[in-house]
Design a protein around this motif. Structure first.
Motif, PDB file in Angstrom:
ATOM      1  N   PRO A  31      11.642  71.969 109.420  1.00  0.00           N
ATOM      2  CA  PRO A  31      12.944  71.335 109.316  1.00  0.00           C
ATOM      3  C   PRO A  31      12.820  69.843 109.011  1.00  0.00           C
ATOM      4  O   PRO A  31      12.000  69.143 109.594  1.00  0.00           O
ATOM      5  CB  PRO A  31      13.559  71.558 110.708  1.00  0.00           C
ATOM      6  N   ARG A  32      13.603  69.390 108.045  1.00  0.00           N
ATOM      7  CA  ARG A  32      13.678  67.996 107.595  1.00  0.00           C
ATOM      8  C   ARG A  32      12.529  67.599 106.678  1.00  0.00           C
ATOM      9  O   ARG A  32      12.501  66.470 106.189  1.00  0.00           O
ATOM     10  CB  ARG A  32      13.793  67.016 108.776  1.00  0.00           C
ATOM     11  N   SER A  33      11.599  68.506 106.414  1.00  0.00           N
ATOM     12  CA  SER A  33      10.488  68.196 105.515  1.00  0.00           C
ATOM     13  C   SER A  33      10.825  68.623 104.095  1.00  0.00           C
ATOM     14  O   SER A  33      11.589  69.558 103.874  1.00  0.00           O
ATOM     15  CB  SER A  33       9.220  68.916 105.978  1.00  0.00           C
ATOM     16  N   ALA A 114       6.946  65.146 109.012  1.00  0.00           N
ATOM     17  CA  ALA A 114       7.641  65.771 107.890  1.00  0.00           C
ATOM     18  C   ALA A 114       6.903  65.625 106.571  1.00  0.00           C
ATOM     19  O   ALA A 114       7.078  66.445 105.669  1.00  0.00           O
ATOM     20  CB  ALA A 114       9.041  65.172 107.754  1.00  0.00           C
ATOM     21  N   ILE A 206      16.771  72.766 106.245  1.00  0.00           N
ATOM     22  CA  ILE A 206      17.277  71.443 106.603  1.00  0.00           C
ATOM     23  C   ILE A 206      16.454  70.384 105.869  1.00  0.00           C
ATOM     24  O   ILE A 206      15.221  70.399 105.897  1.00  0.00           O
ATOM     25  CB  ILE A 206      17.181  71.200 108.123  1.00  0.00           C
ATOM     26  N   VAL A 207      17.140  69.480 105.195  1.00  0.00           N
ATOM     27  CA  VAL A 207      16.465  68.336 104.570  1.00  0.00           C
ATOM     28  C   VAL A 207      17.162  67.048 105.015  1.00  0.00           C
ATOM     29  O   VAL A 207      18.325  67.056 105.393  1.00  0.00           O
ATOM     30  CB  VAL A 207      16.465  68.420 103.026  1.00  0.00           C
ATOM     31  N   GLU A 208      16.423  65.973 104.943  1.00  0.00           N
ATOM     32  CA  GLU A 208      17.017  64.669 105.164  1.00  0.00           C
ATOM     33  C   GLU A 208      17.608  64.155 103.855  1.00  0.00           C
ATOM     34  O   GLU A 208      17.076  64.416 102.777  1.00  0.00           O
ATOM     35  CB  GLU A 208      15.961  63.690 105.690  1.00  0.00           C
ATOM     36  N   ASP A 214      21.192  58.782 108.399  1.00  0.00           N
ATOM     37  CA  ASP A 214      20.453  59.798 109.159  1.00  0.00           C
ATOM     38  C   ASP A 214      21.238  61.105 109.110  1.00  0.00           C
ATOM     39  O   ASP A 214      21.869  61.519 110.087  1.00  0.00           O
ATOM     40  CB  ASP A 214      20.252  59.339 110.605  1.00  0.00           C
ATOM     41  N   ARG A 216      21.489  65.257 108.056  1.00  0.00           N
ATOM     42  CA  ARG A 216      20.754  66.513 107.861  1.00  0.00           C
ATOM     43  C   ARG A 216      21.603  67.457 107.028  1.00  0.00           C
ATOM     44  O   ARG A 216      22.649  67.924 107.468  1.00  0.00           O
ATOM     45  CB  ARG A 216      20.449  67.169 109.208  1.00  0.00           C
TER      46      ARG A 216
END
Length: 576
Positions: A31-33, A114, A206-208, A214, A216
């Motif tokens: 997640p977020r990577s 990430a 999920i990505v940033e 900030d 998601r």
């Protein structure tokens, strides 16, 4: 009654999801990577049509995930291999959400935050990787430095360092995933494994979006769809609400964040801006439209690009599990203006019924209803507009008219739109017909079932639609509901929106059947839809209606399919 567990710990749920992590249809990610790890022969595996007879993987390939760039454009490492002291490549023997195991657990690959991966194991092993430019690097693992940490830059470059903290990286990655699985909804036992995998899909996607702060974003897929599409955000939020209502609200906030001055919501919010008009289209999309012979590939003036108006429906669903009155009022103000835009800015022939000015605004880009000239008057859009005004009326009564508008005005507009929608009913053919620039479109497509969502169709009309759903020559195929009738000359079991089954259109028909007073038929279709996802091996983008398998060109680990599987599974489990 079907058996259902009441509790399951996060570790067990992660293990269930891990049964689907094949490094082909489901990459290894975090997640977020933006980093994805596949088996190196993934393309060959896909070309052969599946895993049957596939040899165990020895080499991995690493990609980044980027907006409007396909995997082959985002290669970081072409081959990553772990070798024993004799130089033999170790086999991949297990894939878990937090780790890829080699040999008999001799080595593991995990994330180090990430933007980096860590490969660690016993002394005497080595890690070797080759970049797309042919550069080969080999690192020996030692007792003092039992891991190699590979940092992946925004330029897809790789910088490596020796590391003694592989165990910490493993623990941190596992903790991240266990926190996510602790939120996974518990459903009927025979649906739980797929629900866990679908929950993994939502976490994996999920990505940033640093340009937005900030934030998601849960994207449709890290494999080629890295952005927040408005329609996808609605469907994804509906599934996320069952385990992470805050993240569900965040998806709606992203979709609502960039309205135009006149209220239009953009089609896509992505890391480089928004896609709100045809002027914003990436070159690859323009080229694809030209190849398809589209009359809209190069319009003389910018054409607005948006998605169908299901915003109030999604908002109401999210608020059902966790009420946030002040937040709701903020969103309602945006939705109200968007709804007004459809009537002021997209009624292109001035008859009171808005049209699609571009196929992309429908969400069903390749449907045969768009084979003719534009604009397209479509029964699904009419139905969504009726539904949205009815939802806005109910939400206005709940949260106040200051944000949502006067309930009476919404209901009156819904009644006018419904009357125009019923004017699209063709008694002779027994279906709703779209119009292309005023001319009737003969295509028998799934858009004709969406008027069920209004819950206000005359009995004779509703009965004709139910008969079509049950007709084995048209829509009652082995795996239903095809997006084009099997009796239509444009039907294709494989071509996007021209026959394959999509989970979102099925879910909307389920909603329509409930709204129209047919709960048993709604449940039957919901059961058939979750069975399709289980049978097909995962929440793919779309499915062949004859085989129930992934259509050849469909994306895997697809966000709204995963989210709506969860939503349907939760509802079915609650009914037991």
């Amino acid at each position: 009654m079907t058996e259902r567990s009441t509790t399951m710990d996060a570790s067990a749920l992660a293990g269930l999801a891990g049964r689907h992590l094949d490094l082909v249809q489901a990459p290894f990610t975090l997640p977020r990577s933006r980093v994805l790890v596949f088996r190196a022969d993934r393309d060959e595996w896909v070309e052969r049509g599946g895993a049957e007879g596939a040899a165990p993987a020895t080499a991995l390939r690493v990609h980044t995930s980027e907006y409007e760039r396909w995997l082959d454009e985002c290669r970081v490492i072409d081959e990553l291999v772990v070798r024993d002291a004799s130089g033999r490549a170790l086999l991949v023997t297990a894939v878990l959400p937090h780790a890829i195991e080699f040999g008999d657990g001799d080595a593991t690959l995990t994330f180090a935050g990430a933007g980096a991966i860590s490969v660690g194991g016993a002394g005497g092993l080595s890690v070797e990787w080759t970049t797309p430019d042919g550069e080969r690097t080999r690192v020996e693992l030692t007792a003092d430095a039992p891991a190699a940490r590979l940092h992946i830059g925004a330029d897809r470059g790789v910088v490596h360092e020796a590391s003694a903290s592989h165990a910490d990286d493993l623990a941190a990655t596992e903790g991240r995933w266990l926190d996510w699985f602790a939120k996974c909804p518990i459903v009927r036992d025979e649906l739980q494994q797929m629900a866990a995998f679908c929950w993994w899909v939502l976490g994996a996607n999920i990505v940033e979006l640093p340009a937005l702060g900030d934030v998601r974003g849960v994207v449709p897929s890290k494999i080629g769809y890295v952005g927040v599409w408005q329609w996808d955000a609605y469907f994804i939020a509906v599934g996320l609400r069952h385990g992470d209502p805050a993240l569900a609200r965040e998806q709606l906030e992203i979709a609502f964040r960039f309205p135009s001055a006149d209220g239009q919501l953009p089609d896509v919010v992505h890391e480089e801006g928004v896609l709100a008009t045809s002027d914003d289209l990436p070159q690859a999309d323009r080229d694809r439209l030209r190849r398809a012979g589209s009359q809209i590939a190069d319009p003389g003036a910018p054409v607005p690009l948006t998605k169908p108006p299901l915003a109030a429906w999604a908002l109401r669903k999210v608020l059902e599990v966790e009420d946030e009155p002040e937040w709701a009022r903020e969103q309602l103000a945006v939705i109200r203006r968007s709804q007004d835009w459809w009537f002021a800015g997209s009624d292109l022939d001035g008859d009171g019924m808005p049209e699609y000015g571009h196929p992309y605004s429908s969400g069903l880009d390749d449907s045969p209803i768009f084979d003719g000239p534009l604009p397209t008057t479509a029964p699904d859009l009419g139905a969504y507009l009726v539904l949205q005004d009815l939802e806005l009326a109910a939400l206005a009564e709940r949260y106040g008219a200051d944000a949502a508008g006067e309930p009476r005005a919404h209901r009156e507009r819904a009644a006018r739109t419904l009357e125009l929608l019923l004017g699209m009913w063709d008694e002779a053919s027994g279906r709703f017909l779209a119009r292309a620039a005023g001319e009737v479109v003969a295509s028998d497509a799934v858009v004709g079932f969406m008027p069920l969502l209004t819950g206000r169709l005359p009995q004779k009309v509703a009965e004709a639609l139910l008969a079509a759903l049950g007709d084995p020559e048209r829509y009652a195929l082995p795996w239903a509901v095809p997006t084009v009738s099997a009796a239509d000359p444009d039907f294709s079991a494989e071509r996007m929106w021209r026959g394959p089954v999509w989970v979102n259109t099925n879910a909307l028909i389920v909603e329509g059947l409930r709204a129209s007073g047919h709960p048993e038929l709604a449940r039957e279709l919901a059961e058939r839809t979750v069975a399709l996802v289980v049978h097909g091996g995962g929440p793919h983008e779309y499915f062949n209606p004859l085989t129930g398998r992934k259509a050849r060109t469909a994306t895997t680990a697809f966000g709204w399919s995963a989210a709506l599987f969860i939503d349907l599974a939760v509802a079915l489990s609650a009914d037991d």
